[in-house]
Design a protein around this motif. Structure first.
Motif, PDB file in Angstrom:
ATOM      1  N   ARG A  39     115.068   6.679 -24.581  1.00 50.98           N
ATOM      2  CA  ARG A  39     115.657   5.389 -24.922  1.00 50.98           C
ATOM      3  C   ARG A  39     115.084   4.307 -24.012  1.00 50.98           C
ATOM      4  N   ARG A  40     114.778   3.154 -24.583  1.00 49.58           N
ATOM      5  CA  ARG A  40     114.247   2.035 -23.809  1.00 49.58           C
ATOM      6  C   ARG A  40     115.371   1.059 -23.474  1.00 49.58           C
ATOM      7  N   THR A  41     115.252   0.451 -22.302  1.00 51.26           N
ATOM      8  CA  THR A  41     116.312  -0.443 -21.821  1.00 51.26           C
ATOM      9  C   THR A  41     115.817  -1.856 -21.543  1.00 51.26           C
TER      10      THR A  41
END
Length: 715
Positions: A483-485
């Motif tokens: 997951r990218r933040t």
């Protein structure tokens, strides 16, 4: 007036590419000369103009596609509001994309006109002045494949340019990326790939080569432009919308961007090297054919590719330093961009250079030209298992899909999580069925026998999607992808965007999904689309992709375990399955009883010397369509029953857990509700039996006397 940072750099890249192309064109000498005996000889100036327009078009296209990919997958969002907004950095990059797309469209239009003038041996200026050029170019676009492809590419590039100025969100930018990639493909299909012996393999390898090279080169140029503007941006610069502040990335954020692009570039490099090698194998008949200018240009491109590989390895080694050195990246990226520009110029000349004709090519008949391979021998029992021919599209897709799924399962197990072996077996079975249907006997004989085409269609459109849906690939991907933040969108974010898309909510409604499955069959087999799909490689690929997608959608609505839009209840799904499959069986019966030969324009020109007649073959194909549909239906029904039982069990367990936690509060509340209703009923009865004012003598006599019957009333 100040010059914006990066504009001179872009101009230098174009000049380098044009200079390399002109130098290579001059060195080949006879590469652009007309064929022997031709009376239409374009001038050297016209040939050079065509080459320059081609190079500018290719460089602009690569810059457009590469930067759109950066916006969609690599660059972070700097927006203070919604994460779906582009933010300053991506918005400024999209403005650059709009300018590049306009250059792409203009250069494509100019190349279209100049290439026509070179083809007919006329000068464009006199023809333009006397008014004869426009109708001639219109005829060229209407009647010739290369004219239609060039015009379509220019129109799509102009659409990308217009939409880029109007886009303010990330999802539309991704759609622009898809549109730009589609605009790349038409001109790529009108070079040497159209004359290669294996037309399908030549077209596929060229498509992969062009798309991968554009993403790689354009993305690197876009990052180099961002790095240059970051270095030249001064803190005292006057702020403006999407201006210098757009490049105010921290060193850690910039390092993350470079690492993401590095992984993307490595994949593109591998795709370019592999597709280029396969394309050369397909197009070049023998090693002796490489003795001319074509071989020399090919060797120069291979040398440039090796140099780029070395530079990329050095760049990735430097990226391990956190934060990376800005000037070091920019210097090495400048060298890579220069080599890529030279390679682009060489590619433009290579596409116009004929392969050596000194080697005698083997004679081919009309059937071989139509099929792309010789007519196979008569179909027998052994041929069902021994006949194989590589499909350059679906063969690699099946193998890569199986490998990626196994890598996901492996990542889960390394993390300590489990994954049902049945789902893995279903996915591998679906990939194996796709591989056999497109590369085995159905794929080999499907172009010459309608019955085998129906075997291929039923396998690809019914069996493969059911097995793939049961394997739950979306669930596996969501559990394994990172997951990218930082606001950027990777594979996981785009997958979630697709799952929750409004369009998906529409097409997953039962009437729509069923209509797509049945309507696609009617619209395909009973219209000229069937002949187009059989006679063109692109049409055949789109046909297979469409039936896989429609079958997958229908199977997911019936029994898919993956997340997605809300689906109907299980009884309604069962009714939907029965009704849709009844229509599917009716289609098979109509093929058996119909007098019209489906695809007769295609099958009649193959001159097949063995097997049944066209009418008999169609009857057999209809029977197979009717009978083979039962097996996927059985799998769907079993999967639906299992999903139904599991859903009921989950609901029961959920209710039991809730009852344990709240001490059967829901049941007690329901019992209390029933008790309150009973108490109200008893109170009402008491009120009606004993009025509050007491009984009078007349009331007592009225209650004691029996109720009058019908006879009493008559009396």
């Amino acid at each position: 007036m100040t010059t914006r940072p990066g504009r001179p750099a872009v101009a230098i890249v174009v000049v380098v590419a044009v200079a390399a192309a002109l130098a290579a064109w001059w060195w080949t000498g006879d590469a652009a000369e007309p064929a022997a005996g031709s009376a239409l000889a374009p001038s050297a100036g016209l040939q050079a103009s065509v080459l320059v327009a081609r190079v500018v078009r290719d460089v602009s296209a690569a810059f457009t596609v590469g930067n759109l990919v950066l916006i969609s997958t690599v660059l972070p969002s700097t927006a203070a509001g919604s994460p779906a907004d582009l933010g300053a950095l991506r918005a400024r990059t999209l403005r650059t994309v709009a300018a590049a797309a306009w250059a792409w469209a203009a250069a494509g239009a100019v190349w279209l006109v100049l290439s026509y003038c070179a083809l007919v041996g006329t000068s464009p200026v006199p023809s333009l002045l006397d008014g004869t050029l426009a109708p001639q170019v219109a005829y060229y676009v209407a009647e010739f494949d290369i004219g239609r492809a060039s015009a379509l590419s220019a129109v799509l590039a102009a659409a990308v340019a217009v939409a880029s100025r109007l886009t303010r969100r990330t999802t539309p930018a991704a759609w622009l990326t898809t549109l730009a990639v589609l605009a790349l493909l038409p001109p790529a299909f009108t070079g040497h790939s159209t004359t290669a012996g294996d037309h399908g393999a030549a077209v596929d390898t060229l498509a992969v080569h062009v798309v991968a090279a554009s993403i790689w080169a354009g993305g690197l140029a876009g990052l180099g432009l961002i790095a240059l503007r970051r270095r030249e941006t001064r803190p005292a610069a006057a702020p403006r919308a999407a201006g210098p502040e757009a490049y105010a990335l921290s060193d850690s954020a910039w390092s993350l961007v470079l690492r993401r692009y590095s992984r993307l570039a490595l994949g593109c490099y591998a795709a370019v090297a592999l597709s280029g090698t396969l394309a050369a194998v397909v197009r070049v008949p023998s090693v002796a054919a490489l003795a001319g200018p074509y071989g020399a240009l090919l060797a120069a491109k291979i040398t440039a590719l090796a140099a780029l590989g070395a530079a990329g390895a050095l760049q990735r080694r430097r990226l391990h330093v956190d934060p990376p050195v800005r000037r070091g990246f920019l210097r090495l990226a400048t060298a890579e961009i220069a080599i890529l520009a030279v390679s682009s110029g060489l590619a433009a000349v290579l596409s116009a250079t004929p392969i050596s004709t000194e080697v005698t090519l083997p004679a081919t008949d009309a059937t071989t030209v139509l099929l792309g391979y010789p007519m196979p021998t008569a179909l027998d029992a052994a041929s069902w298992f021994t006949r194989w021919r590589l499909d350059s599209t679906w063969g690699p897709v099946a193998v890569i899909a199986a490998g990626v799924y196994l890598l996901g399962v492996r990542r889960l197990r390394r993390r300590g999580d489990s994954w049902p072996p049945g789902r893995t077996a279903a996915w591998l079975g679906g990939c194996a069925a796709l591989l056999w249907a497109t590369n085995g006997a159905p794929g080999v004989y499907g172009d010459v026998l309608f019955s085998m085409h129906m075997v291929e269609h039923m396998t690809v459109g019914m069996l493969v999607p059911v097995l793939l849906v049961v394997a739950a690939p979306i669930t596996l991907a969501l559990r394994t992808l990172n997951r990218r933040t930082d606001g950027s969108r990777g594979p996981r974010e785009w997958l979630l965007e697709l799952v929750h898309a409004r369009y998906l909510r529409l097409i997953t409604r039962p009437p729509v999904a069923g209509a797509l499955l049945v309507g696609s069959l009617l619209g395909f087999y009973y219209t000229p689309v069937f002949v187009i799909a059989m006679s063109t490689h692109t049409g055949h690929v789109l046909m297979t992709a469409h039936f896989i997608a429609v079958g997958y959608l229908f199977a997911w609505v019936i029994c898919g375990p993956d997340p997605g839009p809300a689906r109907p209840t299980y009884p309604l799904r069962l009714v939907m399955l029965i009704v849709t499959m009844a229509f599917h069986a009716f289609l098979g019966v109509s093929m058996m009883s119909g007098r019209e030969i489906l695809g007769e324009a295609w099958f009649s020109q193959l001159e097949r010397p063995w097997g049944p007649s066209l009418a008999q073959d169609q009857y057999l194909g209809g029977a197979l369509a009717w009978g083979l549909g039962d097996y996927p239906v059985a799998i769907l029904t079993a999967a639906l029953a299992v999903a139904w039982i599991r859903s009921d069990n989950r609901e029961s367990r959920r209710y039991d857990r809730k009852a344990t936690l709240d001490d059967d509060a829901e049941l007690k509340a329901y019992n209390a509700y029933l008790q309150s209703i009973a108490a109200q009923h008893e109170a009402y009865e008491r009120r009606t039996r004993a009025p509050a004012g007491g009984d009078t003598r007349r009331d007592s006599q009225r209650r004691a006397s029996p109720a009058p019957g019908p006879d009493d009333n008559d009396a």
